[in-house]
Enzyme design. Structure first.
Site, mmCIF file in Angstrom:
data_model
loop_
_atom_site.group_PDB
_atom_site.id
_atom_site.type_symbol
_atom_site.label_atom_id
_atom_site.label_comp_id
_atom_site.label_asym_id
_atom_site.label_seq_id
_atom_site.Cartn_x
_atom_site.Cartn_y
_atom_site.Cartn_z
ATOM 1 N N GLU A 1 2.733 4.774 -4.305
ATOM 2 C CA GLU A 1 2.816 5.495 -5.772
ATOM 3 C C GLU A 1 4.315 6.180 -5.671
ATOM 4 O OE1 GLU A 1 -0.887 4.143 -4.720
ATOM 5 O OE2 GLU A 1 0.319 5.576 -3.189
ATOM 6 N N ASP B 1 -8.983 2.884 -2.676
ATOM 7 C CA ASP B 1 -10.099 3.664 -1.885
ATOM 8 C C ASP B 1 -11.513 3.947 -2.786
ATOM 9 O OD1 ASP B 1 -8.316 3.085 0.095
ATOM 10 O OD2 ASP B 1 -7.659 5.047 0.462
ATOM 11 N N ASP C 1 0.855 -0.947 -0.037
ATOM 12 C CA ASP C 1 0.159 0.085 -0.054
ATOM 13 C C ASP C 1 0.873 1.243 0.030
ATOM 14 O OD1 ASP C 1 -2.447 1.329 0.006
ATOM 15 O OD2 ASP C 1 -2.730 1.155 2.224
#
Length: 792
Positions: free
Chosen positions: A446, A522, A443
């Site tokens: 990026e 999300d 997670d």
């Protein structure tokens, strides 16, 4: 100082808590200062186009064409893929390619074309280059599929990375798909799409773009054929798409267009043509076969940000067992860490985590751990100290470690573009394995850094190794999550060589499938979020990432019982079937929505369990062929324009058509059928395609139809493998493939081929095809669909 940034800074302090708010303000200003001092000053730029052809040098599979102000290298590979690179750009080095670039096709030849141009003629494709640098890709019969106009560069005076633009034209009837994870798809309408992996910082719906996983990969479907185009540059960019319009009898079509603008990197492109199946097979031969998930990962997963203790995990697992609901994995979010620090455990709330993991595993439930890349920048933190010793962290232009802000507070970031750092990071998973985890969920990669204003990522001036070539975050940003996935996957291969790793990642780039899959991120709780979930899975599959799925129920809020159930029913037919929610969202356990929803959710879960042998087969086929589990309806008939525009249903493999309910209050829905006979698996009613039919969609189930002749491996009533055969239409044959995989290791299971046909006096006969001819099936057979005539 920008007044708007000052206002945003003050708001950040007030909304995020004083300490964390101040950190995000400092991080935003640090990031701005780093880029002001660390990036080259924008200088006057000069525009350039290739100019006219000057000379040609034939080479293997094609050759080099030199223009007045540039040169073009072009060749056709032995797998039929076409490569071209401008200004001397070659296929390597590339984060997208697996191994070395495929050899050139020795049968492809470069020869003169009309008007001073040249062309490369190969078995599967013809490529025509005009005398001013336009490149046209055609079918072997000469029908144009794509025309790239001469590119344009903007180069700073004095040298340095330059921008470039490539404008392309496709047929008026063509439809665009791909570009990674796009919530508005799977068909990409007119608009501009950004190529920059982005944490939006909030839940997203259908209109949000970009998201966590972008790729410069377009799959274009038209009457004349299907092609995939990949521009191999990881820099920031945009893709502006416009669908064409046919002349409606006037004879004047408006072509579809694509305008790609990149902030840097090489201008190089791969194009492959053929049927969708052939294109994806060629694509994964370039970018790598999809990782094979362990068989348990194809079951049902339950996650939550907010499992506060071991007792809470036990309570949820016990609830699944008490209500007769199959469960295969539980995921622990950052709240099980000590102070949100990666590779740690909160010993107060999870004092005996290995004991819990062993208890769960005895009940058939695996434990999956979240893993974030950011490391708390604090001496005494074992991971930080180890990383400092390895010189593992990203540095700025002055040589200092780049600091950001995430959940633990002030953090630093490993440079996964360095092989040594990947090896170090991969070794850290030994701590997770010792805690009893068997799967890993990447997670915030990026990568994300919380900031009060500006981009929520590292400074663009941050320095990266880039495999020894050196460069900055402008080039490394989009491949950061990909390289983290590589680090985790390869580390697990070393630590547990007998087991298939299970890794899925929020961010990534072309080639992510080599190391695992992804999920939606999300997604907003709402009917638009439900639609976005399906779009993401289909679009990612067409980019070569077959294993993905959404947060069932949405990440935020509290879904209505109807929305939750419809999402759950869709999730039961997607590769990654996982319920998940945020810390402040409502519960996601099926029994929390009342007895009616619980009963219907149990049916969906049991059907997923029954279909596990089919999912296992699809996983192996994806690895062997690149074909995604979840396919658009046009997969086998791209020439059917009505199917190209259908976005509310999908094929699961070749055998099943799934039509989820995506709107509230629906108890019947229209389903677009591909050609052939299709059976409603709930009622046995038969329908003939192509065309559109109305089918029942009660709250208890979503419509699922089986293709006539399909042979589908399922779990039988006794727990063994059974062949569910749907009767072929009279005079026709059918069939299917079965791959048996009972474990999580590396044994290469046998692929079984079955054929189903009518035989006078015997009805439907099912036989196994082998090297020595046909024989009796290896498994029990149950024939369905022997009822009345088909409905039209």
């Amino acid at each position: 100082m920008d007044g708007r940034d000052l206002v945003r800074s003050m708001k950040a302090v007030g909304s995020a808590g004083a300490a964390q708010g101040l950190r995000t303000v400092r991080a935003a200003w640090r990031r701005r200062r780093a880029d002001v001092t660390g990036l080259p000053t924008r200088r006057t730029e000069r525009a350039r186009v290739p100019g006219a052809v000057r000379e040609v040098e034939p080479g293997p599979g094609g050759g080099t064409i030199r223009f007045a102000r540039s040169e073009l290298r072009i060749h056709v590979a032995v797998n039929g893929a076409v490569f071209w690179g401008w200004d001397g750009a070659g296929p390597e080095p590339s984060y997208a390619l697996v191994g070395r670039c495929p050899e050139a096709d020795p049968r492809a030849v470069l020869e003169p074309d009309k008007d001073g141009g040249w062309r490369v003629v190969a078995e599967r494709v013809t490529v025509v280059v005009s005398r001013h640098g336009a490149i046209e890709v055609c079918t072997p019969g000469g029908v144009p599929l794509r025309r790239d106009l001469p590119p344009r560069w903007w180069e700073p005076e004095g040298g340095g990375p330059g921008r470039w633009m490539q404008r392309s034209e496709v047929a008026a009837d063509a439809r665009f798909f791909g570009l990674g994870g796009r919530a508005s798809g799977p068909r990409l309408r007119a608009g501009t799409y950004r190529l920059w992996n982005t944490d939006p910082g909030h839940v997203f719906g259908c209109e949000d773009d970009p998201l966590y996983l972008t790729m410069p990969v377009q799959l274009v479907v038209a009457d004349a054929g299907t092609h995939l185009a990949f521009h191999d540059s990881s820099w920031d960019g945009t893709v502006a798409l416009r669908e064409g319009e046919e002349g409606a009898g006037s004879g004047h079509d408006r072509l579809g267009t694509c305008e790609l603008r990149m902030e840097g990197g090489p201008l190089r492109c791969w194009v492959m043509v053929g049927t969708p199946a052939r294109v994806l097979r060629t694509w994964v031969s370039l970018t790598g076969a999809p990782a094979l998930p362990p068989s348990w990962a194809l079951g049902h997963h339950h996650a939550r940000w907010g499992f506060g203790s071991e007792q809470e995990v036990r309570r949820v697992v016990a609830g699944y067992h008490e209500h007769g609901l199959p469960l295969d994995a539980v995921h622990l979010d950052i709240d099980h860490f000590d102070g949100h620090q990666v590779f740690t455990v909160d010993q107060e709330r999870f004092p005996k985590l290995p004991v819990l993991a062993e208890e769960l595993r005895r009940d058939g439930v695996r434990l999956v751990s979240i893993v974030d890349p950011a490391v708390k920048a604090e001496p005494g933190n074992a991971v930080y100290d180890s990383g400092v010793g390895e010189d593992a962290f990203v540095r700025d232009a002055s040589g200092r470690p780049v600091e950001g802000v995430v959940w633990p507070g002030e953090v630093v970031y490993p440079d996964f573009t360095h092989a040594r750092v990947r090896e170090w990071w991969g070794g850290l998973y030994a701590e997770r394995i010792a805690q009893g985890f068997t799967g890993f969920w990447h997670d915030m990669n990026e990568p994300t850094s919380f900031t009060a204003f500006g981009e929520s990522t590292l400074p663009r001036s941050a320095r990266h190794a880039l495999e020894g070539r050196g460069g900055d975050h402008r080039e490394a940003h989009n491949v950061y999550g990909l390289c983290m996935a590589q680090a985790g996957y390869e580390g697990l291969r070393r630590l547990l060589p007998e087991e298939r790793p299970f890794v899925f990642s929020r961010s990534g780039w072309v080639g992510l499938q080599r190391y695992g899959g992804t999920w939606s991120g999300d997604v907003a709780t709402g009917w638009s979020g439900l639609r976005a979930s399906l779009s993401l899975v289909i679009g990612l599959g067409l980019c070569g990432v077959p294993y993905s799925g959404p947060d069932v129920g949405g990440f935020d809020g509290s879904p209505s019982p109807e929305l939750y159930l419809r999402w759950f029913q869709l999730g039961a037919f997607l590769p990654l079937f996982r319920t998940h929610a945020s810390l402040r969202a409502g519960r996601r356990e099926p029994w929390e929505f009342g007895p009616e929803v619980l009963g219907h959710a149990r049916v969906a879960l049991l059907e997923r369990r029954r279909l596990l042998p089919y999912f296992v087969t699809l996983a192996h086929l994806a690895r062997r062929t690149g074909a995604p589990y979840v396919r658009p309806l046009w997969w086998g008939a791209p020439e059917d324009r009505a199917l190209r525009d259908c976005e509310d249903a999908f094929l699961l493999g070749d055998g099943l058509l799934v039509a989820p309910v995506l709107d509230p209050g629906t108890n019947r829905r229209a389903v677009r059928l591909p050609r052939g006979r299709w059976y409603d698996t709930a009622t046995g009613k038969a329908y003939e395609g192509p065309g559109q039919v109305l089918v029942d969609a009660p709250l208890a189930r979503i419509p699922v139809l089986a293709r006539a002749g399909a042979v589908i491996p399922v779990r039988g009533r006794d727990g063994g493998l059974e062949l569910e055969v749907w009767a072929p239409a009279l005079g026709r044959t059918g069939g299917g493939l079965v791959v048996r995989d009972a474990g999580d290791g590396w044994d290469d299971p046998e692929l079984e081929r079955y054929v189903a046909r009518w035989e006078g006096g015997r009805g439907v006969v099912v036989e196994r095809e082998g090297e020595d001819g046909v024989c009796e099936p290896s498994h029990p057979v149950r024939v369905r669909g022997l009822g009345g005539p088909a409905q039209t």
